[in-house]
Design an enzyme around this catalytic site. Structure first.
Site, short mmCIF file in Angstrom:
data_model
loop_
_atom_site.label_atom_id
_atom_site.label_comp_id
_atom_site.label_asym_id
_atom_site.label_seq_id
_atom_site.Cartn_x
_atom_site.Cartn_y
_atom_site.Cartn_z
N GLY A 210 -88.99 -1.40 -1.45
CA GLY A 210 -88.00 -1.59 -0.39
C GLY A 210 -86.60 -1.76 -0.94
N GLY B 11 -84.02 -3.55 -2.17
CA GLY B 11 -83.87 -4.90 -2.70
C GLY B 11 -82.42 -5.25 -3.00
N ARG B 12 -81.59 -4.24 -3.01
CA ARG B 12 -80.16 -4.53 -3.26
C ARG B 12 -79.28 -3.55 -2.51
NH1 ARG B 12 -78.51 -1.77 -8.84
NH2 ARG B 12 -80.21 -0.27 -8.96
N ASP C 280 -81.41 -10.01 -8.06
CA ASP C 280 -80.23 -10.68 -7.47
C ASP C 280 -79.58 -9.87 -6.35
OD1 ASP C 280 -79.12 -8.63 -8.88
OD2 ASP C 280 -77.90 -9.88 -10.22
N GLY C 281 -80.10 -8.66 -6.13
CA GLY C 281 -79.54 -7.84 -5.05
C GLY C 281 -78.19 -7.23 -5.38
N ASP D 169 -90.56 6.53 -5.26
CA ASP D 169 -89.58 5.84 -4.42
C ASP D 169 -88.17 6.38 -4.66
OD1 ASP D 169 -90.31 4.44 -6.91
OD2 ASP D 169 -88.56 3.21 -6.47
N ASN D 170 -88.02 7.19 -5.70
CA ASN D 170 -86.71 7.77 -5.98
C ASN D 170 -86.67 9.25 -5.64
OD1 ASN D 170 -85.79 5.32 -6.90
ND2 ASN D 170 -86.22 5.76 -9.05
N ASP E 297 -80.84 8.02 -6.19
CA ASP E 297 -81.04 6.92 -7.13
C ASP E 297 -80.71 7.29 -8.56
OD1 ASP E 297 -81.61 5.27 -5.08
OD2 ASP E 297 -83.60 4.70 -5.73
P1 AMP Z 1 -84.49 1.48 -8.79
O1 AMP Z 1 -84.90 1.32 -10.19
O2 AMP Z 1 -83.03 1.30 -8.55
O3 AMP Z 1 -85.02 2.73 -8.16
O4 AMP Z 1 -85.15 0.25 -8.01
C1 AMP Z 1 -86.53 0.02 -7.92
C2 AMP Z 1 -86.77 -1.14 -6.99
O5 AMP Z 1 -86.20 -2.33 -7.53
C3 AMP Z 1 -86.18 -0.96 -5.61
O6 AMP Z 1 -87.04 -1.58 -4.68
C4 AMP Z 1 -84.88 -1.72 -5.70
O7 AMP Z 1 -84.41 -2.16 -4.46
C5 AMP Z 1 -85.27 -2.87 -6.60
N1 AMP Z 1 -84.11 -3.41 -7.34
C6 AMP Z 1 -83.44 -2.80 -8.35
N2 AMP Z 1 -82.44 -3.59 -8.77
C7 AMP Z 1 -82.46 -4.71 -8.04
C8 AMP Z 1 -81.69 -5.92 -8.01
N3 AMP Z 1 -80.67 -6.11 -8.84
N4 AMP Z 1 -82.03 -6.84 -7.10
C9 AMP Z 1 -83.05 -6.67 -6.26
N5 AMP Z 1 -83.82 -5.58 -6.22
C10 AMP Z 1 -83.54 -4.59 -7.10
MG MG Z 2 -84.83 3.47 -6.47
#
Ligand code: AMP
Ligand code: MG
Length: 488
Positions: A84, A86-87, A119-120, A246-247, A256
């Site tokens: 989901g 997350g940020r 940390d979002g 998810d990407n 992403d």
């Molecule tokens: P990503 O690697 O950017 O594709 O992210 C994979 C998952 O980790 C997704 O659900 C993102 O929303 C979550 N995520 C990545 N970075 C953060 C962050 N700094 N805080 C919260 N969730 C994160």
């Molecule tokens: Mg992603």
């Protein structure tokens, strides 16, 4: 800004309503004026303080209905049932002057119910990378999410060290991912898969409503767009780096931007991402992985394809097996143009493959070499410079003779071939070492001139620019970046 939201009208379990968490002191880094115009967004961009307040999430405009989307995903082959946003928060959707619908999303806007332990937030480096890479990809004709605004938050984020925080406003034709469908399959919630598929058809593929089996056609269309997308990545030398399900967006947009990179030297085995130790997402593996991801999507679609499971599996298998044919045709099509082949000939594939093999073995720069090739179409042109890159080898001479013989089959003259090649072989790509310099300069010296300079050439990648000759060159030995980090 006029919002017209549809995703937030889906049932409540598709997302969480959440607000961007305000930041201390938002300041504007960059604002994509052309994109504002394309999207028909009427904001006073001269008021940079207000723009920064809006695109940091400190001000939530009327009509915005901020939500974080639910999704799951296979990360490096392992299924995670809940990821989901997350940020990120989707501020809402806008319609451009052609009535096309676009998501406006903040990335780095604070924790959401999907943040798990994160940390979002986003650090400045990855925001810069995504802004530059996505805008460069768009200029290179690759389907991609876009970057509308980048702001500094005035706060620090803790990664390996303390770094300036930033927020990117991302524009996408839709944020539904392969992993969004997987989220419901994991819950055996077939009704939600159907709702999501209907949403995707209405939003992205409305013509399919009239077809006999719209869900089957939807799966075919998504596979088609992905096949063409990966072909265009291979064409420009782009490595995504984290092709988790998810990407992967079902719109066929590159999404992403994490530890992604462009090739300097041509190398089908190239891996940059620090987290990809096994090379799962290496340059040459991208089509195979896309097909694997699409097979995961097809699994979600099975209950929609046919009530008889065996029949549904057979239908899905046909679609997944057709992926490579579409990919190969699309790839050959774009590579033909790159080599100046305006017509089709059976020998084209082997001539192209042999040159890729030569480039790999001699370790030459992909972009630079292809651009040089544009200038040596005829026997009259001097090949000394390019031939030297291949150690003046007989195999290079032999290849160029066969390439020129092939070009003689074209009905247009050599000038036109050169011109056509120059229109598709860029001079400027977002090279890793340049991105790294831009990030260092922004993070260490709070200096964004290099960012603006690099962006200005990358949005015109086929046009030479006297002022920025150094941006053409591959890295010197001490500038080579071997690893990229997602920085999350
Ligand atoms: P990503 O690697 O950017 O594709 O992210 C994979 C998952 O980790 C997704 O659900 C993102 O929303 C979550 N995520 C990545 N970075 C953060 C962050 N700094 N805080 C919260 N969730 C994160
Ligand atoms: Mg992603």
């Amino acid at each position: 800004m006029q919002f017209d939201n549809t995703y937030s009208n889906l049932p409540e379990h598709f997302f969480e309503r959440t607000r961007p968490v305000p930041v201390t002191k938002p300041t504007l880094i960059c604002c994509n004026n052309d994109l504002f115009e394309t999207l028909n967004l009427k904001l006073n961009l001269n008021d940079s303080e207000k723009v920064a307040e809006i695109f940091s999430g400190n001000i939530v405009l009327d009509g915005s209905d901020p939500i974080a989307l639910a999704y799951a995903g296979h990360q490096f082959g392992h299924f995670v049932p809940q990821l989901g946003d997350g940020r990120a928060v989707l501020l809402g959707e806008v319609l451009d002057s052609n009535k096309l619908r676009w998501d406006v999303q903040l990335k780095g806007s604070g924790p959401t119910p999907f943040s798990r332990n994160g940390d979002g937030r986003a650090a400045l480096g990855p925001v810069i990378r995504e802004y530059i890479l996505s805008e460069s990809m768009n200029a290179l004709g690759v389907s991609t999410t876009r970057s509308l605004v980048a702001v500094l938050t005035g706060e620090s984020v803790i990664r390996e060290t303390s770094e300036p925080g930033a927020i990117l406003t991302r524009i996408a034709s839709c944020h539904v991912r392969v992993g969004t469908f997987q989220y419901y399959l994991a819950k055996n919630d077939i009704n939600s898969i159907k709702l999501l598929a209907d949403y995707a058809i209405n939003r992205l593929y409305p013509d399919l409503r009239k077809t006999k089996n719209p869900y089957l056609e939807l799966l075919k269309q998504i596979c088609h767009r992905q096949a063409c997308l990966i072909a265009s990545w291979m064409n420009v030398g782009f490595i995504h780096g984290v092709m988790n399900t998810d990407n992967m967006a079902i719109s066929g947009e590159t999404i992403d931007y994490g530890p992604c990179a462009f090739l300097d030297n041509y190398n089908s085995d190239a891996v940059f991402s620090s987290i990809d130790s096994a090379g799962r997402y290496s340059f040459g593996n991208q089509a195979k992985i896309a097909q694997w991801n699409l097979a995961r999507l097809a699994e979600c679609f099975l209950p929609l394809l046919d009530p008889d499971e065996k029949k549904a599996i057979a239908l899905a298998m046909d679609v997944i097996e057709a992926f490579y044919k579409i990919y190969n045709d699309s790839y050959l099509g774009v590579m033909r143009q790159k080599f100046g082949f305006l017509s089709n000939n059976l020998k084209d594939k082997s001539i192209i493959d042999e040159f890729l093999d030569l480039m790999q073995r001699y370790g030459v720069d992909y972009t630079l070499t292809m651009r040089k090739l544009c200038g040596v179409v005829t026997e009259l042109s001097d090949i000394t410079e390019i031939s030297t890159m291949f150690s003046k080898s007989i195999e290079f001479d032999d290849w160029i003779r066969r390439w020129r013989n092939r070009l003689r089959l074209e009905t247009v003259n050599s000038n036109e071939i050169t011109q056509a090649m120059m229109n598709v072989n860029p001079i400027f790509i977002p090279r890793n070492h340049l991105i790294e310099k831009v990030i260092q300069s922004a993070v260490n010296d709070h200096e964004f001139q290099l960012f603006h300079d690099l962006l200005s050439v990358l949005v015109n990648p086929y046009k030479d620019n006297e002022n920025f000759q150094s941006f053409k060159s591959p890295p010197k030995a001490n500038e080579i970046v071997n690893q990229t980090y997602c920085g999350t």
